[in-house]
Design an enzyme around this catalytic site. Sequence first.
Site, PDB file in Angstrom:
ATOM      1  N   ASP A 149       0.819  -1.206   0.000  1.00  0.00           N
ATOM      2  CA  ASP A 149       0.000   0.000   0.000  1.00  0.00           C
ATOM      3  C   ASP A 149       0.865   1.273   0.000  1.00  0.00           C
ATOM      4  OD1 ASP A 149      -2.407   1.484   0.349  1.00  0.00           O
ATOM      5  OD2 ASP A 149      -2.085   1.529   2.513  1.00  0.00           O
ATOM      6  N   GLU A 382       3.623  -8.291   7.176  1.00  0.00           N
ATOM      7  CA  GLU A 382       2.391  -8.949   6.769  1.00  0.00           C
ATOM      8  C   GLU A 382       2.587 -10.048   5.720  1.00  0.00           C
ATOM      9  OE1 GLU A 382      -0.770  -6.163   6.115  1.00  0.00           O
ATOM     10  OE2 GLU A 382      -0.641  -5.470   8.179  1.00  0.00           O
ATOM     11  N   TYR A 434      -6.483  -3.633  12.694  1.00  0.00           N
ATOM     12  CA  TYR A 434      -7.336  -2.478  12.366  1.00  0.00           C
ATOM     13  C   TYR A 434      -8.768  -2.714  12.840  1.00  0.00           C
ATOM     14  CZ  TYR A 434      -3.451  -0.528   9.808  1.00  0.00           C
ATOM     15  OH  TYR A 434      -2.232   0.024   9.486  1.00  0.00           O
ATOM     16  N   GLU A 470       0.726  -1.650  14.164  1.00  0.00           N
ATOM     17  CA  GLU A 470      -0.121  -0.796  13.294  1.00  0.00           C
ATOM     18  C   GLU A 470      -1.537  -0.778  13.830  1.00  0.00           C
ATOM     19  OE1 GLU A 470      -0.174  -1.477   9.050  1.00  0.00           O
ATOM     20  OE2 GLU A 470       2.006  -1.799   8.988  1.00  0.00           O
TER      21      GLU A 470
HETATM   22  C1  GCB Z   1      -1.310  -2.578   6.656  1.00  0.00           C
HETATM   23  C2  GCB Z   1      -0.001  -2.454   5.963  1.00  0.00           C
HETATM   24  C3  GCB Z   1       0.299  -1.022   5.555  1.00  0.00           C
HETATM   25  C4  GCB Z   1      -0.963  -0.355   5.008  1.00  0.00           C
HETATM   26  C5  GCB Z   1      -2.011  -0.340   6.104  1.00  0.00           C
HETATM   27  C6  GCB Z   1      -3.319   0.297   5.653  1.00  0.00           C
HETATM   28  O1  GCB Z   1      -1.588  -3.522   7.338  1.00  0.00           O
HETATM   29  O2  GCB Z   1       1.065  -2.980   6.691  1.00  0.00           O
HETATM   30  O3  GCB Z   1       1.325  -1.031   4.595  1.00  0.00           O
HETATM   31  O4  GCB Z   1      -0.721   0.942   4.562  1.00  0.00           O
HETATM   32  O5  GCB Z   1      -2.287  -1.669   6.500  1.00  0.00           O
HETATM   33  O6  GCB Z   1      -3.547   1.455   5.923  1.00  0.00           O
HETATM   34  O7  GCB Z   1      -4.096  -0.391   4.995  1.00  0.00           O
END
Ligand code: GCB
Length: 560
Positions: A149, A382, A434, A470
């Site tokens: 991403d 990941e 997330y 994250e």
């Molecule tokens: C993740 C990735 C990261 C992305 C992020 C997102 O898990 O490690 O590279 O930018 O999610 O915001 O989707």
Amino acid sequence: MLYPKSNKYREVFSLNGIWKFKPVTDDFVPTNESADSQLIPVPASFNEIVTDKNIKNYEGKVLYETTFSFPVNQNKLYRLRIGATSHKCEIYFNGEKIGVGINGFYPIDLPLENLLEVNRLSVVIDNRLTFQCLPVGRFVNGKQVINHDFYNFTGIHRDVLIYSLPKNYIKDIIINTVVNNDYEKISVTVDTDCKNISYTVINAQKQVVVKSESGNITIKNPNLWSPESPYLYTLIVETECDKYEERFGIRKVEVTSTAFLLNDKPVYFKGFGLHEDFILSGKGNNSAVNIRNFELLKWINANSFRTSHYPYSEEIMDLADEYGILVIDEVPAVCMKWWEGYNFGENRVDEQTKVLHKELIKQLIERDKNHPSVVMYSLMNEPESAEEEAREYCLDVFDYTRALTKLPLTFANCAYFGQCKCSDIPDVICINRYYGWYDYHADIDCIAKHLQKEITDFNTTYNKPVFLTEFGADTVEGVHSLPSETFSEEFQLEIIEETCNVLDKLPYCIGEHVWHLADFKTKQGLTRVRGNRKGVFTRDRQPKMAAHFLRRRWKNFNKF
Ligand code: GCB
């Protein structure tokens, strides 16, 4: 190979500035100087400079070219050092191929011979990614598809330097701080053919602390390096014909089943995932942005970051030592997949990928070994670690790395507890989660329910500390909503605040890295409002509401 520095034995010439640029065909060879090219800055990506959409999104090879002259001393050796080009490249000097770059985030260092009065340097960069590159990528119907991403910025991204060396030069210096109860010893290994090496250690006040004829050095009552007190010494290594100064810090790192110890005290990581990314310069090393980032990290009371998802420039690593920021140093192994079931056909990680992966781990440790700020290496971000094949691969790569460094190792994991096949392998379990964003979107209560359980399960099952590397929510600055709604500043604040509430209850959680320090460019897509907007700062580095919350939270924050 040591970073080029100038002193009475060595000179450094910068080739940064305005170069010539053009897209080229796959069989292109720069036999003659190009006449039909446009101007382009170095270091910088070209993508946000050009105005033509086809060039901006060009997939293939591009030529970067410059000519230069400088005074040549016949008694010296000359080398070329390109800090990084994304991605692979071929390097031609006066029309002759002299070397290649194997990855977009690593230095290329080559001998330069047969220097002319006016010399031509041509760099042919290929920005296409396959599953035998890192990060991995693939082609579908002739178009590049990337799973990671961040935008596939292309160009010469770090300094281009020519440097001179004496014929019998110091090739490398490895500084090991020998950890005993008094932290008082360092051992230095110097790679040179010279005899008669002298070692001088200078403290931060520029006073000589020790002079020695051997690489086993004792420093009495040393000042230790830590985020609170990033104390740096300088080691001067001198031979009869060469000299090199290397900064270092003395610190001790250890991991227990529930804690990360720095100088015997538990440390809580407060900070972010980052990218090298800025308006116009793209992934080009940009000193103004680097300093602004570190000023923001200090302002917000952070103590750490991860070099997500690739090694950063040496300038950033030097600044981390100086500002006292702990670094989790990551290799560019993003989104690795092994299983064929993704309909990726031939596109999967294989032996060739693993050989490259190991080589890049080795080169990263060689490059960053003397930085006290680097306290852990991350070997992947990941990977599909729920796949059976991932385990054998992971075991092999971790074993390989453990023979190269004593620092703890990790990878950033996105496979849920119970599904991940590799969680027993790293020293610290880092998870990217997330909840409230990709999972159970807008359900704030799911954070207490799922995240708390997952972190606890990981810790109790594997007996290792857990680090949330994250979490976050996309947020468009200036969008407000009461009650909170997706993309508003209030929504981001709620997700971050609630996640922090949960982490505070978990003593074996050793860190929180919000995704992301600042908004950054990605490929275009329906879920991206001009890039990834999970930054707590905007892309031009101004705070959103969540930044003020974190600043208050992290001030005098003392979890342990
Ligand atoms: C993740 C990735 C990261 C992305 C992020 C997102 O898990 O490690 O590279 O930018 O999610 O915001 O989707």
